[in-house]
Design an enzyme around this catalytic site. Structure first.
Site, PDB file in Angstrom:
ATOM      1  N   GLU A  64      93.890  38.968  24.319  1.00  0.00           N
ATOM      2  CA  GLU A  64      92.650  38.208  24.214  1.00  0.00           C
ATOM      3  C   GLU A  64      92.169  38.379  22.788  1.00  0.00           C
ATOM      4  O   GLU A  64      90.785  38.296  22.691  1.00  0.00           O
ATOM      5  CB  GLU A  64      91.772  38.522  25.310  1.00  0.00           C
ATOM      6  CG  GLU A  64      92.307  38.525  26.625  1.00  0.00           C
ATOM      7  CD  GLU A  64      91.375  39.150  27.703  1.00  0.00           C
ATOM      8  OE1 GLU A  64      91.392  38.620  28.956  1.00  0.00           O
ATOM      9  OE2 GLU A  64      90.607  40.055  27.432  1.00  0.00           O
TER      10      GLU A  64
HETATM   11  N1  IFG Z   1      91.577  41.193  30.915  1.00  0.00           N
HETATM   12  C1  IFG Z   1      91.435  41.914  29.877  1.00  0.00           C
HETATM   13  C2  IFG Z   1      90.763  43.387  30.031  1.00  0.00           C
HETATM   14  C3  IFG Z   1      90.013  43.154  31.415  1.00  0.00           C
HETATM   15  C4  IFG Z   1      90.827  42.491  32.698  1.00  0.00           C
HETATM   16  C5  IFG Z   1      89.728  42.737  33.766  1.00  0.00           C
HETATM   17  C6  IFG Z   1      93.886  42.445  29.849  1.00  0.00           C
HETATM   18  C7  IFG Z   1      95.389  42.846  29.112  1.00  0.00           C
HETATM   19  C8  IFG Z   1      91.181  41.246  31.998  1.00  0.00           C
HETATM   20  N2  IFG Z   1      92.648  42.248  29.105  1.00  0.00           N
HETATM   21  O1  IFG Z   1      93.842  42.406  30.888  1.00  0.00           O
HETATM   22  O2  IFG Z   1      90.167  43.686  28.857  1.00  0.00           O
HETATM   23  O3  IFG Z   1      88.688  42.730  31.043  1.00  0.00           O
HETATM   24  O4  IFG Z   1      90.864  42.352  34.708  1.00  0.00           O
END
Ligand code: IFG
Length: 484
Positions: free
Chosen positions: A294
């Protein structure tokens, strides 16, 4: 029994009964710590003396056999004359004793003396894992969990032969591991957590104790320093890490994707060199996770330049790189493990394929299957649902060998169930989201493909309920399961 053993035969008309004069025999002193921990637990629940002695006993633990079953394999036999657990290594012996705990009645897990009888139906087991990486991730950044809370989590997940604990040690909301060369990361960057409450962090002494406790349960810690996004805690702690030398405020909400290291500043790599060095020094395991997810505020061209530089620093400090699947868009060093967190989204699948094409292997954490922070159903009071609702069946009914199309089964190292803690601020909530789904992920990592069948699994899962009640686990009594 979860995970289902590779091979198990009943010995009809044979029953083992643990008597008050029972002894625990160890073939050699390497089994002493395992025998002592097991004996201590059984003494509490049976009230028996259960001396541990060299040689054979009523229960004999030996590490001079079962070589063909590999480092985690073991053989177990329980009959009227006693129980033997045989393995080539102490790790295999620990896995065998973990199985023995599940063969005993649930009350054997009690912290106070219970009535007998202490019986095991006669059986022989020959067992070894399908995958070498069977992990769970605890996000200690969004909400901080103390050393004792993590130890308790280790106790519970080790019941299902989990052997990797991925600790998400840094993110926007908190930096959780002491770095001597950059002390404000914890003093300031670790001071809060989601919701604005007091955060926390592990001193080096505490972190060493956590790693040791995991090792006693034959669990290897995989530390994650998330980069170049999910970095607000570090950016708030040191202005020079920011593109414009201005430090942002500490952040206690739950948005993602707004933070980024300054990719073109030398200090960023000096910082990571120090951080990775200090974390690697405290990491007996071979993997150091550099995140990579992200990075929405990092221009993609800069992201592609960043990943190899960060990866090189991990390798410099003697570790293999692990990272979320986005890192596969860049070039990866040999030995990299890419953690797939996609759903059925083709873009994520392409990145996983790119990873394998450049020689990386995969750990599978499909968000719509293995993310333990996903709600079970619409009314689940905790968790998120961006990846969909994940029922117990949904978390079990997938095959790691075929999840990502067009990658060879040999590219799969195993599975991992991440528990993100935006909405989870205590152990009860952690247990509610972790159980009953984690055992199924553990089974996908350990058991043979032929054993994976929801209709029989759900009955075996129901039998874990009494065990969790004795252990005081706050598990979700999903209506999908006919709990005992
Ligand atoms: N995506 C983000 C996490 C977390 C997650 C919550 C990943 C690799 C959503 N990154 O999952 O930091 O916020 O479900």
């Amino acid at each position: 029994m979860i995970p289902q053993p590779t091979a198990q035969q009943a010995l009809p008309d044979e029953t083992f009964t643990l008597q008050p004069d029972a002894t625990i025999g160890i073939a050699d002193s390497s089994a002493q710590p395992i025998a002592d921990r097991f004996a201590a637990q059984l003494r509490r629940s049976t009230g028996f003396e259960l001396p541990v002695q060299e040689g054979t006993g009523t229960i004999t633990l030996s590490t001079d056999g079962a070589e063909s079953l590999g480092a985690e394999g073991y053989e177990l036999r329980a009959d009227a004359s006693g129980v033997t657990v045989t393995a080539a290594t102490t790790e295999g012996l620990f896995r065998g004793v973990t199985t023995l705990r599940q063969l005993l009645p649930a009350k054997a897990e009690a912290n106070s003396e219970q009535e007998g009888p202490w019986e095991i139906a006669g059986t022989t087991i020959s067992d070894f894992p399908r995958y070498g990486y069977r992990g769970v991730m605890l996000d200690v950044s969004r909400h901080f969990f103390t050393l004792d809370q993590v130890k308790h989590f280790i106790d519970l997940v080790s019941l299902y032969k989990i052997n990797r604990l991925h600790l998400h040690l840094s993110d926007d909301q908190g930096w959780r591991i002491q770095v001597d060369s950059w002390p404000r990361l914890t003093e300031y960057g670790g001071s809060l957590q989601v919701g604005g409450g007091t955060g926390g962090y592990y001193t080096k002494t505490e972190y060493a104790e956590l790693v040791q406790y995991a090792a006693e349960h034959y669990i290897t810690v995989v530390p994650e320093i998330d980069t170049p996004g999910h970095t607000n805690a570090a950016l708030a702690s040191y202005p020079e890490l920011n593109k414009g030398d201005q430090a942002p405020e500490l952040y206690t909400e739950t948005e993602v994707g707004f933070s980024s290291f300054a990719i073109d500043k030398d200090v960023t790599y000096e910082f990571l060199d120090d951080v990775f060095r200090e974390v690697a020094e405290q990491t007996p395991g071979e993997l150091l996770h550099l995140g990579g997810d992200e990075a929405h505020s990092t221009p993609h061209s800069e992201y592609l330049a960043f990943v190899p530089q960060a990866a090189e620093l991990v390798v410099k400090h003697g570790k293999r790189v692990m990272g979320w699947h986005e890192i596969a868009d860049g070039s990866l060093p040999a030995g990299t493990v890419v953690q797939y967190w996609g759903t059925e989204d083709p873009k994520a699948q392409v990145l996983a394929q790119k990873a394998v094409e450049q020689g990386a292997t995969l750990v599978l954490s499909p968000a719509n299957r293995a993310y333990l922070d996903m709600k079970y159903h619409e009314e689940t009071p905790l968790g998120l649902q961006w990846a969909g609702l994940v029922s117990v069946e949904q978390s079990y009914s997938w095959n790691p060998a075929t999840l990502v199309p067009n990658v060879p089964a040999s590219a799969i190292d195993g599975v991992e169930a991440p528990l993100w803690t935006e909405t989870l601020d205590d152990l009860e909530k952690v247990e509610f989201m972790t159980f009953p789904r984690l055992p199924g992920i553990a089974e996908l990592g350990w058991s043979q493909e032929s054993a994976l069948d929801w209709t029989t699994y759900r009955d075996r899962l129901a039998e874990q309920g009494p065990r969790w009640e004795v252990l005081g686990v706050n598990f979700y009594r999903s209506p999908e399961i006919d709990w005992r």
